[in-house]
Each structure stands twice: as C-alpha cells, then as structure tokens.
Design a protein around this motif. Structure first.
Motif, PDB file in Angstrom:
ATOM      1  N   VAL A 187       0.836  -1.204   0.000  1.00 12.11           N
ATOM      2  CA  VAL A 187       0.000   0.000   0.000  1.00 12.11           C
ATOM      3  C   VAL A 187       0.870   1.253   0.000  1.00 12.11           C
ATOM      4  N   TRP A 188       1.936   1.212   0.780  1.00  8.06           N
ATOM      5  CA  TRP A 188       2.830   2.380   0.829  1.00  8.06           C
ATOM      6  C   TRP A 188       3.528   2.588  -0.515  1.00  8.06           C
ATOM      7  N   ARG A 189       4.006   1.519  -1.093  1.00 11.96           N
ATOM      8  CA  ARG A 189       4.722   1.611  -2.368  1.00 11.96           C
ATOM      9  C   ARG A 189       3.799   2.113  -3.483  1.00 11.96           C
ATOM     10  N   GLU A 190       2.582   1.567  -3.526  1.00  9.72           N
ATOM     11  CA  GLU A 190       1.677   1.863  -4.637  1.00  9.72           C
ATOM     12  C   GLU A 190       0.878   3.154  -4.451  1.00  9.72           C
ATOM     13  N   SER A 191       0.578   3.511  -3.196  1.00  7.04           N
ATOM     14  CA  SER A 191      -0.326   4.645  -2.958  1.00  7.04           C
ATOM     15  C   SER A 191       0.251   5.769  -2.089  1.00  7.04           C
ATOM     16  N   VAL A 192       0.765   5.385  -0.914  1.00  9.33           N
ATOM     17  CA  VAL A 192       1.164   6.417   0.054  1.00  9.33           C
ATOM     18  C   VAL A 192       2.349   7.239  -0.451  1.00  9.33           C
ATOM     19  N   TYR A 193       3.448   6.571  -0.805  1.00  6.65           N
ATOM     20  CA  TYR A 193       4.640   7.307  -1.226  1.00  6.65           C
ATOM     21  C   TYR A 193       4.407   8.173  -2.472  1.00  6.65           C
ATOM     22  N   PRO A 194       3.728   7.657  -3.522  1.00  4.66           N
ATOM     23  CA  PRO A 194       3.480   8.525  -4.685  1.00  4.66           C
ATOM     24  C   PRO A 194       2.650   9.768  -4.338  1.00  4.66           C
ATOM     25  N   MET A 195       1.624   9.593  -3.506  1.00 10.42           N
ATOM     26  CA  MET A 195       0.789  10.733  -3.126  1.00 10.42           C
ATOM     27  C   MET A 195       1.566  11.716  -2.261  1.00 10.42           C
ATOM     28  N   GLU A 197       4.767  12.229  -2.261  1.00 10.34           N
ATOM     29  CA  GLU A 197       5.737  12.935  -3.106  1.00 10.34           C
ATOM     30  C   GLU A 197       5.054  14.060  -3.885  1.00 10.34           C
ATOM     31  N   LYS A 198       3.887  13.777  -4.410  1.00 15.99           N
ATOM     32  CA  LYS A 198       3.120  14.764  -5.171  1.00 15.99           C
ATOM     33  C   LYS A 198       2.746  15.975  -4.303  1.00 15.99           C
ATOM     34  N   LEU A 199       2.411  15.696  -3.032  1.00 18.74           N
ATOM     35  CA  LEU A 199       1.991  16.761  -2.114  1.00 18.74           C
ATOM     36  C   LEU A 199       3.173  17.422  -1.400  1.00 18.74           C
ATOM     37  N   GLY A 200       4.362  16.797  -1.495  1.00 22.63           N
ATOM     38  CA  GLY A 200       5.533  17.341  -0.815  1.00 22.63           C
ATOM     39  C   GLY A 200       5.524  17.124   0.683  1.00 22.63           C
ATOM     40  N   VAL A 201       4.957  15.998   1.115  1.00 24.79           N
ATOM     41  CA  VAL A 201       4.871  15.697   2.552  1.00 24.79           C
ATOM     42  C   VAL A 201       5.894  14.621   2.912  1.00 24.79           C
ATOM     43  N   PRO A 202       6.843  14.922   3.833  1.00 25.69           N
ATOM     44  CA  PRO A 202       7.771  13.880   4.279  1.00 25.69           C
ATOM     45  C   PRO A 202       7.029  12.839   5.114  1.00 25.69           C
ATOM     46  N   ILE A 203       7.190  11.574   4.761  1.00 25.35           N
ATOM     47  CA  ILE A 203       6.470  10.500   5.459  1.00 25.35           C
ATOM     48  C   ILE A 203       7.230   9.198   5.236  1.00 25.35           C
ATOM     49  N   LYS A 204       7.195   8.311   6.235  1.00 22.20           N
ATOM     50  CA  LYS A 204       7.827   6.998   6.040  1.00 22.20           C
ATOM     51  C   LYS A 204       7.034   5.945   6.796  1.00 22.20           C
ATOM     52  N   LEU A 205       7.080   4.739   6.266  1.00 33.71           N
ATOM     53  CA  LEU A 205       6.392   3.627   6.909  1.00 33.71           C
ATOM     54  C   LEU A 205       7.120   3.292   8.214  1.00 33.71           C
ATOM     55  N   PRO A 206       6.453   3.497   9.363  1.00 31.37           N
ATOM     56  CA  PRO A 206       7.124   3.216  10.642  1.00 31.37           C
ATOM     57  C   PRO A 206       7.455   1.733  10.778  1.00 31.37           C
ATOM     58  N   THR A 207       8.578   1.447  11.405  1.00 30.51           N
ATOM     59  CA  THR A 207       8.998   0.062  11.580  1.00 30.51           C
ATOM     60  C   THR A 207       8.388  -0.568  12.831  1.00 30.51           C
ATOM     61  N   ILE A 208       7.639   0.198  13.608  1.00 35.40           N
ATOM     62  CA  ILE A 208       7.001  -0.326  14.829  1.00 35.40           C
ATOM     63  C   ILE A 208       5.999  -1.408  14.422  1.00 35.40           C
ATOM     64  N   SER A 209       6.182  -2.610  14.976  1.00 34.23           N
ATOM     65  CA  SER A 209       5.324  -3.721  14.587  1.00 34.23           C
ATOM     66  C   SER A 209       5.042  -4.623  15.784  1.00 34.23           C
ATOM     67  N   PRO A 210       3.774  -5.021  15.995  1.00 34.82           N
ATOM     68  CA  PRO A 210       2.607  -4.550  15.263  1.00 34.82           C
ATOM     69  C   PRO A 210       2.348  -3.063  15.529  1.00 34.82           C
ATOM     70  N   GLN A 211       1.555  -2.459  14.659  1.00 38.98           N
ATOM     71  CA  GLN A 211       1.270  -1.030  14.838  1.00 38.98           C
ATOM     72  C   GLN A 211       0.532  -0.799  16.155  1.00 38.98           C
TER      73      GLN A 211
END
Length: 197
Positions: free
Chosen positions: A60-68, A70-84
């Motif tokens: 989901v992050w690869r296909e949707s979150v990161y592209p969006m 980048e387009k909006l200019g928002v720094p964001i990363k998938l947290p490594t905390i698991s389980p969420q």
C-alpha cells in the motif's frame, strides 16, 4: 465571508490522514475555515493491528502512500514499529487536548510523531511528550491515561462516528453535510469551499 467547518474523521495510524491535512491546509489557505478532528479507530481492540512484516503495508505504501506524499511534498515513512500501536490511548489524550483548545495541534503532532519520527504512539510517555509539546501538562496526561479519565468520552466519540456519522473509512471529511472520503484533490476542495462561502 461566513466561517465554514471541516470535520475530519481520522486514525493516527492512517498515513492518508496526514496527507489529507496537507491538502486541507493548501485548500483552506486564506479562507475562513475551521478544521475539527474526530476519532475513528480502524482496528479497535480486540481486532489485531497491522504488522510491517506482512506484505499488505509495504505494498500500500509503495503503490499509494509514497506517490501521493511525493506529489503533495509531505515527508512521510512507513514506521517500523510492529505490530502497529492501538490508538485508543492517543485519542483519550486528544479528548483532553480538545478540551483545552489544542485538538487540531495535537492531532497533527501525533500523526507527525508516528509517520515522521517513528515514535510509538501507543506508549503513554510518548503521548505525554506530544501533549506537552502542544501545551498540555506532561504529568496530567500520564495521570489522565492511568485513571482512564477520558476513556468513556473517547468511546462515546467512537460510537457517534460509527452509529450516527456512519464513518467506514478514514480520512472522511464532512463539509456542510457533504461527505468526502479519502484524500481530496486540493484544487477541487478549494473550489468546493469557495463556492459554498
């Protein structure tokens, strides 16, 4: 210009909620609009929370979150905390922040803590730090979480989201009775708000 209200139903483990905030900020610049955040837990107990090691989140992050993002200019990363982390405690602190006029600031700080700083927003000490950053007393946050002072208030807000507002996903925006699901286009949202003003 008449003040408008945007109600945003969100969950602090939903990256699209952070992205929606950027869209709202862009779309409402210079307009008389009040943004009010409301809780909606995607996975309330006992529903298991998501794990980073499972294929779903990275896809989901690869296909949707990161592209969006980048387009909006928002720094964001998938947290490594698991389980969420669960977000009930974070929302209890939100109820406290809202009482003190800091609900919006707290919501933004919590989303950024998780998605930009990889902090565990299920940890009371982390939540107390976030609360303190937006003007709440650190120890007061810890005490409120320990004695469950805002638990029933949060549960009532969740019931409202499900039973009365019929929220099924986040982010969901309510603007003057109109419902917008997902992250809206900034220009379309601004046009909508301007036409209603």
């Amino acid at each position: 210009m008449v003040s408008q209200e945007i109600i945003v139903y969100s969950d602090y483990v939903c990256p699209f909620c952070l992205l929606a905030e950027e869209v709202i900020a862009q779309a409402t610049e210079g307009l008389d609009v009040e943004v009010r955040w409301r809780p909606f837990e995607l996975r309330p107990a006992p529903v298991p929370t998501l794990k980073v090691e499972d294929p779903y989140l990275p896809r989901v992050w690869r296909e949707s979150v990161y592209p969006m993002a980048e387009k909006l200019g928002v720094p964001i990363k998938l947290p490594t905390i698991s389980p969420q982390p669960r977000t009930d405690k974070a929302f209890e602190v939100f109820a406290m922040a809202e009482e003190q006029g800091a609900g919006h600031a707290y919501s933004m700080a919590t989303l950024k803590a998780f998605f930009q700083q990889e902090r565990d927003i299920g940890d009371p000490n982390v939540l107390a730090d976030i609360g303190e950053a937006v003007g709440l007393a650190h120890q007061a946050v810890l005490d409120a979480l320990a004695d469950g002072r805002y638990r029933e208030q949060h549960q009532a807000a969740l019931r409202h989201a499900v039973e009365e507002a019929h929220i099924q996903s986040v982010p969901t925006l309510i603007i003057g009775g109109e419902t917008v699901q997902g992250v809206p286009d900034p220009l379309a949202l601004r046009r909508f708000l301007t036409e209603r003003a």
